[in-house]
Design a protein around this motif. Structure first.
Motif, PDB file in Angstrom:
ATOM      1  N   HIS A 181       0.814  -1.218   0.000  1.00  0.00           N
ATOM      2  CA  HIS A 181       0.000   0.000   0.000  1.00  0.00           C
ATOM      3  C   HIS A 181       0.850   1.272   0.000  1.00  0.00           C
ATOM      4  O   HIS A 181       1.998   1.253   0.424  1.00  0.00           O
ATOM      5  CB  HIS A 181      -0.932   0.003   1.212  1.00  0.00           C
ATOM      6  CG  HIS A 181      -2.007  -1.026   1.114  1.00  0.00           C
ATOM      7  ND1 HIS A 181      -2.906  -1.047   0.075  1.00  0.00           N
ATOM      8  CD2 HIS A 181      -2.316  -2.085   1.907  1.00  0.00           C
ATOM      9  CE1 HIS A 181      -3.730  -2.075   0.235  1.00  0.00           C
ATOM     10  NE2 HIS A 181      -3.386  -2.720   1.332  1.00  0.00           N
TER      11      HIS A 181
ATOM     12  N   SER B 190      -8.664   0.114  -0.088  1.00  0.00           N
ATOM     13  CA  SER B 190      -7.867  -0.395  -1.207  1.00  0.00           C
ATOM     14  C   SER B 190      -8.479   0.046  -2.537  1.00  0.00           C
ATOM     15  O   SER B 190      -7.771   0.489  -3.446  1.00  0.00           O
ATOM     16  CB  SER B 190      -7.782  -1.929  -1.171  1.00  0.00           C
ATOM     17  OG  SER B 190      -7.053  -2.345  -0.045  1.00  0.00           O
TER      18      SER B 190
ATOM     19  N   TYR C 222      -1.342   4.871   4.152  1.00  0.00           N
ATOM     20  CA  TYR C 222      -2.340   3.803   4.337  1.00  0.00           C
ATOM     21  C   TYR C 222      -2.198   3.272   5.774  1.00  0.00           C
ATOM     22  O   TYR C 222      -1.088   3.196   6.305  1.00  0.00           O
ATOM     23  CB  TYR C 222      -2.072   2.695   3.315  1.00  0.00           C
ATOM     24  CG  TYR C 222      -3.224   1.733   3.101  1.00  0.00           C
ATOM     25  CD1 TYR C 222      -4.164   1.971   2.097  1.00  0.00           C
ATOM     26  CD2 TYR C 222      -3.373   0.585   3.880  1.00  0.00           C
ATOM     27  CE1 TYR C 222      -5.219   1.089   1.883  1.00  0.00           C
ATOM     28  CE2 TYR C 222      -4.428  -0.296   3.672  1.00  0.00           C
ATOM     29  CZ  TYR C 222      -5.349  -0.042   2.678  1.00  0.00           C
ATOM     30  OH  TYR C 222      -6.389  -0.919   2.464  1.00  0.00           O
TER      31      TYR C 222
ATOM     32  N   ARG D 161     -10.963 -10.328 -10.665  1.00  0.00           N
ATOM     33  CA  ARG D 161      -9.627 -10.646 -10.144  1.00  0.00           C
ATOM     34  C   ARG D 161      -9.757 -11.048  -8.675  1.00  0.00           C
ATOM     35  O   ARG D 161     -10.529 -10.445  -7.928  1.00  0.00           O
ATOM     36  CB  ARG D 161      -8.719  -9.418 -10.247  1.00  0.00           C
ATOM     37  CG  ARG D 161      -7.361  -9.593  -9.585  1.00  0.00           C
ATOM     38  CD  ARG D 161      -7.340  -9.128  -8.125  1.00  0.00           C
ATOM     39  NE  ARG D 161      -6.034  -9.393  -7.501  1.00  0.00           N
ATOM     40  CZ  ARG D 161      -5.690  -9.050  -6.282  1.00  0.00           C
ATOM     41  NH1 ARG D 161      -6.545  -8.417  -5.508  1.00  0.00           N
ATOM     42  NH2 ARG D 161      -4.500  -9.332  -5.796  1.00  0.00           N
TER      43      ARG D 161
ATOM     44  N   SER E 146      -1.717  -9.564   3.438  1.00  0.00           N
ATOM     45  CA  SER E 146      -3.013 -10.175   3.732  1.00  0.00           C
ATOM     46  C   SER E 146      -2.783 -11.653   4.059  1.00  0.00           C
ATOM     47  O   SER E 146      -1.781 -12.237   3.657  1.00  0.00           O
ATOM     48  CB  SER E 146      -3.921 -10.050   2.511  1.00  0.00           C
ATOM     49  OG  SER E 146      -5.062 -10.862   2.671  1.00  0.00           O
TER      50      SER E 146
ATOM     51  N   MET F   1      -7.156 -12.429  -5.160  1.00  0.00           N
ATOM     52  CA  MET F   1      -5.793 -12.657  -4.661  1.00  0.00           C
ATOM     53  C   MET F   1      -5.387 -14.082  -5.020  1.00  0.00           C
ATOM     54  O   MET F   1      -6.245 -14.940  -5.229  1.00  0.00           O
ATOM     55  CB  MET F   1      -5.760 -12.503  -3.133  1.00  0.00           C
ATOM     56  CG  MET F   1      -5.814 -11.075  -2.663  1.00  0.00           C
ATOM     57  SD  MET F   1      -5.490 -10.972  -0.881  1.00  0.00           S
ATOM     58  CE  MET F   1      -7.105 -11.259  -0.191  1.00  0.00           C
TER      59      MET F   1
ATOM     60  N   GLU G  90       3.037  -8.909  -3.331  1.00  0.00           N
ATOM     61  CA  GLU G  90       2.979  -9.670  -2.075  1.00  0.00           C
ATOM     62  C   GLU G  90       3.551 -11.082  -2.145  1.00  0.00           C
ATOM     63  O   GLU G  90       4.346 -11.477  -1.303  1.00  0.00           O
ATOM     64  CB  GLU G  90       1.538  -9.701  -1.542  1.00  0.00           C
ATOM     65  CG  GLU G  90       1.127  -8.364  -0.986  1.00  0.00           C
ATOM     66  CD  GLU G  90      -0.145  -8.371  -0.150  1.00  0.00           C
ATOM     67  OE1 GLU G  90      -0.908  -9.355  -0.188  1.00  0.00           O
ATOM     68  OE2 GLU G  90      -0.379  -7.366   0.538  1.00  0.00           O
TER      69      GLU G  90
ATOM     70  N   ASN H  88     -12.487  -5.866  -3.034  1.00  0.00           N
ATOM     71  CA  ASN H  88     -11.616  -5.357  -1.979  1.00  0.00           C
ATOM     72  C   ASN H  88     -12.414  -4.468  -1.038  1.00  0.00           C
ATOM     73  O   ASN H  88     -13.606  -4.228  -1.240  1.00  0.00           O
ATOM     74  CB  ASN H  88     -10.414  -4.600  -2.564  1.00  0.00           C
ATOM     75  CG  ASN H  88      -9.122  -4.950  -1.848  1.00  0.00           C
ATOM     76  OD1 ASN H  88      -9.087  -4.989  -0.625  1.00  0.00           O
ATOM     77  ND2 ASN H  88      -8.074  -5.220  -2.603  1.00  0.00           N
TER      78      ASN H  88
HETATM   79  C1  GTR Z   1      -5.695  -5.418   0.336  1.00  0.00           C
HETATM   80  C2  GTR Z   1      -4.672  -5.937   1.301  1.00  0.00           C
HETATM   81  C3  GTR Z   1      -3.357  -6.156   0.600  1.00  0.00           C
HETATM   82  C4  GTR Z   1      -3.540  -7.002  -0.638  1.00  0.00           C
HETATM   83  C5  GTR Z   1      -4.668  -6.511  -1.505  1.00  0.00           C
HETATM   84  C6  GTR Z   1      -4.966  -7.473  -2.656  1.00  0.00           C
HETATM   85  O1  GTR Z   1      -6.921  -5.267   0.999  1.00  0.00           O
HETATM   86  O2  GTR Z   1      -4.466  -4.984   2.307  1.00  0.00           O
HETATM   87  O3  GTR Z   1      -2.458  -6.715   1.495  1.00  0.00           O
HETATM   88  O4  GTR Z   1      -3.777  -8.324  -0.252  1.00  0.00           O
HETATM   89  O5  GTR Z   1      -5.840  -6.328  -0.743  1.00  0.00           O
HETATM   90  O6  GTR Z   1      -6.120  -7.647  -2.978  1.00  0.00           O
HETATM   91  O7  GTR Z   1      -4.013  -8.024  -3.238  1.00  0.00           O
END
Ligand code: GTR
Length: 325
Positions: free
Chosen positions: A34, A213, A38, A169, A90, A171, A72, A209
């Motif tokens: 982020h 985010s 944030y 989409r 996450s 994660m 990530e 999300n």
């Molecule tokens: C957000 C989260 C991130 C990441 C992101 C995602 O809410 O804070 O760490 O996981 O989503 O969708 O990739």
């Protein structure tokens, strides 16, 4: 030199520099996807301030925000390798590595943020933190991430029917792929940093999300329809490289753990404010928020639980989580 190397990599250098350096002896490099400002980024900075104060400047944290150290999934590998000392991520991207993280990544497992906090602040949360250790990581603390909902560039989602056949989409975790498929839509796992252009170019219809985010990654610019189905309340976690941890004295380990825990309350405060701000910002910029009936979404998740909660240990965790009031 110390500022650009991880603690693990810098230890050899530090040993020679320490005597002459008036600054910190230990500088921990921390990653976050982020942007600056944030709540998770600010929480780890706050943890760093606490550590500096409590060690008279001997231990510091440098936060590399905005995915400066990578997406990530990659940063998790780098943390396990000790190239990155601290990582705020996450729970989702850990699902393939740490089985215990799967239970808190199940759709609708938590009834509310209060339920999530009660679970993660208690013995179940501690058990899950401990589960990182065999995988080269030390779990330090959890942060809030609100609830995740679907948003898209095409149309309002007023009910489950409206989602059918759409492409979202998720994660990178098989649970989220199955979750979207169980709802009758199609899932495309991809790194966070690619989502904006994937929506813009129409490769996907949207993503899912929380408000901060959706707003800070500017997805709200390209996907104006946000549907509050709140399918996931998945906590964030702060982990440390086991190799960096092992280089700390037991006293310093205790200081790091305590500072991480002490940063949680600050993060939650900032989180609550940011959720409200982000929501009003996107609304003011033209996002259309709808609130579908959640029950059909919840009912559709039964196959996800059947498929992913087969291990008796995970079954037990799910039951214990559901029993927390
Ligand atoms: C957000 C989260 C991130 C990441 C992101 C995602 O809410 O804070 O760490 O996981 O989503 O969708 O990739």
């Amino acid at each position: 030199m110390l500022r650009t190397l991880s603690f693990a990599a810098a230890t050899a250098v530090a040993a020679t520099l320490m005597a002459s350096s008036a600054g910190a002896e230990i500088v921990l490099r921390s990653s976050d996807t982020h942007p600056d400002g944030y709540p998770t980024v600010e929480a780890v900075k706050h943890m760093g301030q606490l550590l500096e104060e409590r060690t008279d400047g001997r231990i510091k944290i440098d936060v590399y925000h905005s995915a400066q150290l990578g997406e990530e999934k990659d940063t998790i590998e780098q943390t396990r390798a000790g190239v990155i000392d601290l990582n705020r991520v996450s729970m989702g991207p850990f699902n393939g590595l740490v089985p215990e993280t799967r239970v808190v990544s199940l759709p609708y497992i938590f009834r509310s943020t209060d339920h999530m906090r009660a679970v993660m602040d208690g013995e179940i949360g501690e058990e899950i933190l401990a589960a990182f250790e065999p995988h080269g990581l030390v779990g330090l603390a959890y942060y809030d991430s609100g609830a995740r909902s679907f948003y898209n560039s095409n149309k309002e989602i007023g009910s489950l029917e409206d989602l059918q056949g759409m492409k979202f989409r998720v994660m990178q975790s098989d649970i989220f792929v199955d979750m979207v498929n169980a709802l009758g839509a199609n899932a495309t796992p991809m790194p966070y940093g690619e989502v904006y252009s994937a929506i813009e170019t129409g490769i996907i219809d949207g993503a899912e999300n929380n408000f901060p985010s959706y707003e800070s990654a500017k997805h709200s610019e390209v996907a104006k329809f946000y549907s509050l189905d709140e399918h996931l309340i998945v906590p964030e976690v702060l982990v440390m490289a086991k190799s960096s941890w092992d280089r700390l004295s037991p006293e310093d380990q205790q200081l790091v753990r305590q500072a991480a825990k002490d940063s949680v309350a600050r993060q939650r405060e900032m989180w609550e404010a940011r959720e409200r701000e982000s929501r009003s910002m996107v609304e003011a910029a033209g996002s259309k928020i709808t609130t579908p009936d959640k029950q059909p979404f919840i009912d559709a998740m039964a196959p996800v639980y059947e498929k992913h909660v087969t291990d008796p240990k995970l079954q037990d965790l799910v039951q214990r989580i559901q029993a927390v009031r």
